[in-house]
Design an enzyme around this catalytic site. Structure first.
Site, PDB file in Angstrom:
ATOM      1  N   LYS A  55       0.842  -1.204   0.000  1.00 14.58           N
ATOM      2  CA  LYS A  55       0.000   0.000   0.000  1.00 14.58           C
ATOM      3  C   LYS A  55       0.872   1.247   0.000  1.00 14.58           C
ATOM      4  CE  LYS A  55      -3.785  -2.489   2.171  1.00 14.58           C
ATOM      5  NZ  LYS A  55      -4.427  -2.927   3.408  1.00 14.58           N
ATOM      6  N   GLN A  99      -3.943  -1.418   9.825  1.00 15.38           N
ATOM      7  CA  GLN A  99      -3.903  -2.768   9.257  1.00 15.38           C
ATOM      8  C   GLN A  99      -4.488  -3.772  10.258  1.00 15.38           C
ATOM      9  OE1 GLN A  99      -2.916  -3.466   6.062  1.00 15.38           O
ATOM     10  NE2 GLN A  99      -3.611  -5.564   6.441  1.00 15.38           N
ATOM     11  N   ASP A 122     -10.127   3.988   4.735  1.00 18.87           N
ATOM     12  CA  ASP A 122     -10.297   2.541   4.547  1.00 18.87           C
ATOM     13  C   ASP A 122     -11.756   2.135   4.837  1.00 18.87           C
ATOM     14  OD1 ASP A 122      -9.163   0.092   3.830  1.00 18.87           O
ATOM     15  OD2 ASP A 122      -8.654  -0.448   5.894  1.00 18.87           O
TER      16      ASP A 122
END
Ligand code: NAP
Length: 282
Positions: A55, A99, A122
């Site tokens: 990413k 994450q 996200d």
């Protein structure tokens, strides 16, 4: 029956990233600040380390800076929350990616909720789920958002069609169904307690497989002409759909890899630039 057409997520994601890079460069020129994504990683799980690295690399190629915050595996929920609150308050950070999974000792929901909604690129907070479900401005969960872009790219209008979403996780199945519902599909969710999965899938004009069980969906259960989206990924590049049999019956199908996967990161980058633009007022 002719073979299904492939839905090329790699090509679409490349175009989205190119467009995002242009917007990032323009924003940097106009404001003097590049869009910045903070990545927070708890522990050193090899798969998570790889995902975060990928990413951040993609950010770099799109002219988005990233600030990486590695935390030790024994970090407490309170410490993760404190870190996310600091990043949420930092004007130099425009988007935050936490994450996950993070380990069983961390209250994942408490951690997600420490991300300011305007930086939730996200799409993991309650606020993002709500705005997404109501069709209001906000950030969508990246993989479901990427799936909707693929459908649009290939001219699939969900309105009035029967969509079956297999899987109901908070980051994938559930939001995918909500996005399809918002686009007027008739949505059925299937999950591990569904009694006759085959029968449900056979009804679907659009199938979204989001389980993580190799080749769970078999071609014989795909309605002829259906659109098949395979978000599943298991080691060895295996999806949730038995591609070889499903390709013979579907009209459109995503390959694994190269279908849904690349769309997830493209959506993350795009939403990071959206967040920066809003926060920088351009
Ligand atoms: P998850 O949290 O483990 O959820 C799996 C879902 O599948 C659950 O809702 C579960 O039902 C359901 N399920 C399990 N066994 C089933 C069965 N036999 N029949 C029907 N449903 C069943 O997984 P996730 O995070 O949503 O990820 C799902 C897959 O997508 C994984 O392969 C993952 O690697 C992949 N993924 C890909 C991307 C990408 O960027 N391409 C992003 C995220 C995830 P219950 O709710 O009843 O337990």
């Amino acid at each position: 029956m002719t073979q299904a057409r492939l839905m090329d997520g790699t090509a679409l994601a490349r175009r989205i990233v190119e467009e995002t890079a242009k917007r990032a460069a323009d924003l940097t020129e106009r404001t003097g600040s590049a869009p910045c994504l903070a990545t927070v990683l708890v522990g050193e799980d090899p798969a998570s380390v790889t995902y975060v690295r990928m990413k951040r690399n993609r950010c770099r190629t799109a002219g988005i800076t990233s600030r990486h915050v590695p935390l030790p595996a024994d970090t407490t929920t309170e410490q993760v929350v404190a870190t996310l609150r600091e990043l949420s308050a930092d004007p130099g950070v425009h988007g935050i990616l936490l994450q996950h999974p993070m380990g069983p000792h961390i209250d994942e929901r408490a951690a997600f909720e420490a991300i300011a909604p305007q930086k939730d690129v996200d799409g993991v907070t309650f606020a993002s789920f709500a705005t997404m479900s109501f069709g209001l401005p906000g950030f969508v969960s990246c993989t479901p958002g990427g799936i909707m872009r693929l459908l649009d790219e290939y001219g699939v209008d969900p309105a009035g069609r029967r969509a079956v979403v297999v899987g109901r996780s908070a980051i994938l199945g559930k939001p995918a169904g909500m996005l399809l519902l918002a686009r007027d599909a008739t949505v059925t969710y299937c999950h591990s307690r569904t009694t006759d999965l085959s029968a449900a899938v056979r009804e679907a004009d659009i199938v979204v497989a989001a389980v993580g069980r190799p080749r769970l969906i078999r071609g014989q259960d795909v309605k002829p002409g259906a659109v098949v989206i395979d978000a599943g990924y298991s080691p060895g590049n295996v999806g949730d759909v038995d591609f070889d049999s499903a390709v013979e019956r579907a009209s459109l199908i995503t390959p694994v890899p190269g279908g849904v996967g690349p769309m997830t990161i493209a959506t993350l980058l795009e939403q990071t630039v959206d967040a920066a633009a809003r926060q920088l007022g351009v």
